[in-house]
Scaffold this active site. Structure first.
Site, PDB file in Angstrom:
ATOM      1  N   LYS A 174      27.357  -3.745  -2.552  1.00  0.00           N
ATOM      2  CA  LYS A 174      28.788  -3.806  -2.897  1.00  0.00           C
ATOM      3  C   LYS A 174      29.626  -3.101  -1.836  1.00  0.00           C
ATOM      4  O   LYS A 174      30.817  -2.903  -2.015  1.00  0.00           O
ATOM      5  CB  LYS A 174      29.011  -3.148  -4.269  1.00  0.00           C
ATOM      6  CG  LYS A 174      28.330  -3.894  -5.410  1.00  0.00           C
ATOM      7  CD  LYS A 174      28.674  -3.306  -6.770  1.00  0.00           C
ATOM      8  CE  LYS A 174      27.693  -2.240  -7.153  1.00  0.00           C
ATOM      9  NZ  LYS A 174      27.859  -1.714  -8.509  1.00  0.00           N
ATOM     10  N   HIS A 194       5.502   5.672  11.448  1.00  0.00           N
ATOM     11  CA  HIS A 194       4.923   5.599  10.107  1.00  0.00           C
ATOM     12  C   HIS A 194       4.037   6.843   9.973  1.00  0.00           C
ATOM     13  O   HIS A 194       2.800   6.761   9.971  1.00  0.00           O
ATOM     14  CB  HIS A 194       4.118   4.311   9.957  1.00  0.00           C
ATOM     15  CG  HIS A 194       3.829   3.913   8.543  1.00  0.00           C
ATOM     16  ND1 HIS A 194       3.968   4.778   7.464  1.00  0.00           N
ATOM     17  CD2 HIS A 194       3.387   2.737   8.013  1.00  0.00           C
ATOM     18  CE1 HIS A 194       3.623   4.136   6.358  1.00  0.00           C
ATOM     19  NE2 HIS A 194       3.272   2.896   6.655  1.00  0.00           N
ATOM     20  N   ARG A 232      11.563   3.808   2.905  1.00  0.00           N
ATOM     21  CA  ARG A 232      11.143   2.833   3.930  1.00  0.00           C
ATOM     22  C   ARG A 232      12.352   1.984   4.278  1.00  0.00           C
ATOM     23  O   ARG A 232      13.042   1.476   3.380  1.00  0.00           O
ATOM     24  CB  ARG A 232      10.003   1.946   3.436  1.00  0.00           C
ATOM     25  CG  ARG A 232       9.736   0.794   4.392  1.00  0.00           C
ATOM     26  CD  ARG A 232       8.492   0.026   4.082  1.00  0.00           C
ATOM     27  NE  ARG A 232       7.303   0.787   4.449  1.00  0.00           N
ATOM     28  CZ  ARG A 232       6.100   0.246   4.568  1.00  0.00           C
ATOM     29  NH1 ARG A 232       5.923  -1.049   4.350  1.00  0.00           N
ATOM     30  NH2 ARG A 232       5.066   0.990   4.895  1.00  0.00           N
ATOM     31  N   ARG A 291       0.806  -1.240   0.000  1.00  0.00           N
ATOM     32  CA  ARG A 291       0.000   0.000   0.000  1.00  0.00           C
ATOM     33  C   ARG A 291       0.826   1.271   0.000  1.00  0.00           C
ATOM     34  O   ARG A 291       0.544   2.200  -0.759  1.00  0.00           O
ATOM     35  CB  ARG A 291      -0.927   0.044   1.222  1.00  0.00           C
ATOM     36  CG  ARG A 291      -2.198  -0.716   1.065  1.00  0.00           C
ATOM     37  CD  ARG A 291      -2.588  -1.291   2.398  1.00  0.00           C
ATOM     38  NE  ARG A 291      -1.608  -2.311   2.739  1.00  0.00           N
ATOM     39  CZ  ARG A 291      -1.694  -3.575   2.332  1.00  0.00           C
ATOM     40  NH1 ARG A 291      -2.729  -3.971   1.674  1.00  0.00           N
ATOM     41  NH2 ARG A 291      -0.747  -4.455   2.625  1.00  0.00           N
ATOM     42  N   THR A 292       1.806   1.357   0.884  1.00  0.00           N
ATOM     43  CA  THR A 292       2.539   2.621   1.001  1.00  0.00           C
ATOM     44  C   THR A 292       3.271   2.895  -0.307  1.00  0.00           C
ATOM     45  O   THR A 292       3.240   4.020  -0.826  1.00  0.00           O
ATOM     46  CB  THR A 292       3.518   2.572   2.194  1.00  0.00           C
ATOM     47  OG1 THR A 292       2.800   2.080   3.321  1.00  0.00           O
ATOM     48  CG2 THR A 292       4.068   3.948   2.506  1.00  0.00           C
TER      49      THR A 292
END
Ligand code: CP
Length: 360
Positions: free
Chosen positions: A119, A173, A140, A90-91
């Protein structure tokens, strides 16, 4: 050592991390540029009221094809990086569709496997690279404080750009809390508003970042009553309770879901955040949680007030029975849709095009 905040310079991360939460919020006040959206505590009631009006206006404009086309011209020269190092449906999609609605081109990294961090590149260099190509980073990450750290890196770069925290670890959030508040306000618009209501937050309140951010935003609507309902081992942190008590919010903590249901105007279910559970404690926490004690089923509907609403940030496991989806009090699919409009409005505020939209 006392950390000293100088308004004219950007502190190093090592200095910033010693700041109290109040100092951090002051440093990232929303009238500073670039705007970084990091914590629910950044939002004032004025900001929430403006965002509510703007979200409604964007929804209205987008109802016509002409309106949709007009919106898509507003930020057509801007590029966005969606950096999602934790799973999301959703986000990610609501930000992607919000960017598209506002005419922004977006690019994504959805796994560290595809990033040069694999890397050995430092994340500071990764974030600085984003600032060379993009006008906004939406992030996120599972690492605590990563979003704040990235915002400091951006502010110290040659091309500071805004950043939105799209979910950081177990902490925050903030944009989910914005869409939850929008849904609550919309639902109670004709029922006297959100203030003086009773909201019950249910489930894994210890590690659920959505409830932590939402509880903080609910304080903007005090007087309000919050019932925190969780098994003892997943109870909300004392720090959140202390914050709410300081902000005129009355709170109850309980393990008894059924007994409290009839008292609620909104019940907000959440899932067990088992991704944060180590193998040893997984069995006990799952056992505690997967009992019927914290699941909303058809039999509970008669105990809910006729105007109560049922919310969930999703994804769900088994916290809400599927047969409830068609009950008129179920708001969780509306939350999904509201997420897109709220994020459009947030982006519009970040890029200072609010007046243009309101004047349309
Ligand atoms: N509510 C929420 O954050 O959902 P996703 O994890 O699917 O983005």
């Amino acid at each position: 050592m006392t950390a000293h905040l100088d308004n004219h310079t950007v502190p190093s991360w090592d200095l910033f991390r010693k700041f109290t939460i109040e100092k951090r919020i002051a440093f990232f006040a929303l009238d500073r540029h670039p705007v970084h959206i990091l914590y629910a505590r950044q939002f004032t009631r004025t900001f929430l009221d403006e965002l509510y009006i703007l979200t409604n206006k964007i929804r209205l404009i987008a109802k016509t094809n002409h309106g949709k086309s007009w919106l898509s011209t507003l930020l057509e020269n801007r590029r966005v990086m969606l950096y999602f190092a934790q799973p999301s449906t959703r986000t990610f999609l609501s930000f992607a569709t919000a960017c598209e609605t506002m005419g922004m081109r977006f690019y994504d990294v959805r796994s560290l496997e595809t990033s040069s961090e694999m890397k050995g590149e430092t994340f500071e260099d990764t974030i600085r690279t984003f600032s060379s190509y993009f006008d906004l980073v939406i992030l996120r990450h599972a690492t605590p404080n990563y979003a704040e750290h990235a915002a400091i890196v951006l502010n110290r770069s040659r091309r500071p750009i805004p950043l939105i925290n799209a979910g950081s670890s177990k902490d925050e959030h903030p944009t989910q809390a914005l869409l939850d508040i929008f849904t609550l306000r919309k639902s109670f618009e004709k029922l006297g508003g959100l203030s003086r209501k009773t909201v019950m937050l249910v489930g894994d309140l210890k590690r659920g970042r959505t409830v932590r951010s939402l509880a903080v935003l609910l304080a903007q609507f005090a007087p309000i009553h919050i019932i925190f309902c969780a098994p003892k081992e997943l109870a909300i942190d004392d720090e959140i309770i202390a914050f709410l008590k300081d902000h005129n919010v009355t709170c109850t903590q309980t393990t008894d879901f059924e007994a409290n249901l009839p008292k609620t105007d909104a019940v907000y279910m959440t899932r067990t955040q088992s991704e944060y559970t180590d193998a040893k404690s997984l069995a006990s926490s799952s056992k505690a949680y997967h009992t019927a004690a914290y699941t909303l089923t058809q039999k509970h509907l008669n105990h809910l007030k006729p105007n109560s609403i049922i919310m969930h940030p999703l994804p769900r496991k088994n916290e809400i029975a599927r047969e409830i989806d068609n009950d008129p009090r179920a708001m969780y699919w509306r939350q999904v849709r509201n997420g897109m409009w709220t994020r459009c409005a947030l982006i519009a505020k970040i890029f200072n095009i609010e007046k243009k939209i309101l004047d349309h």
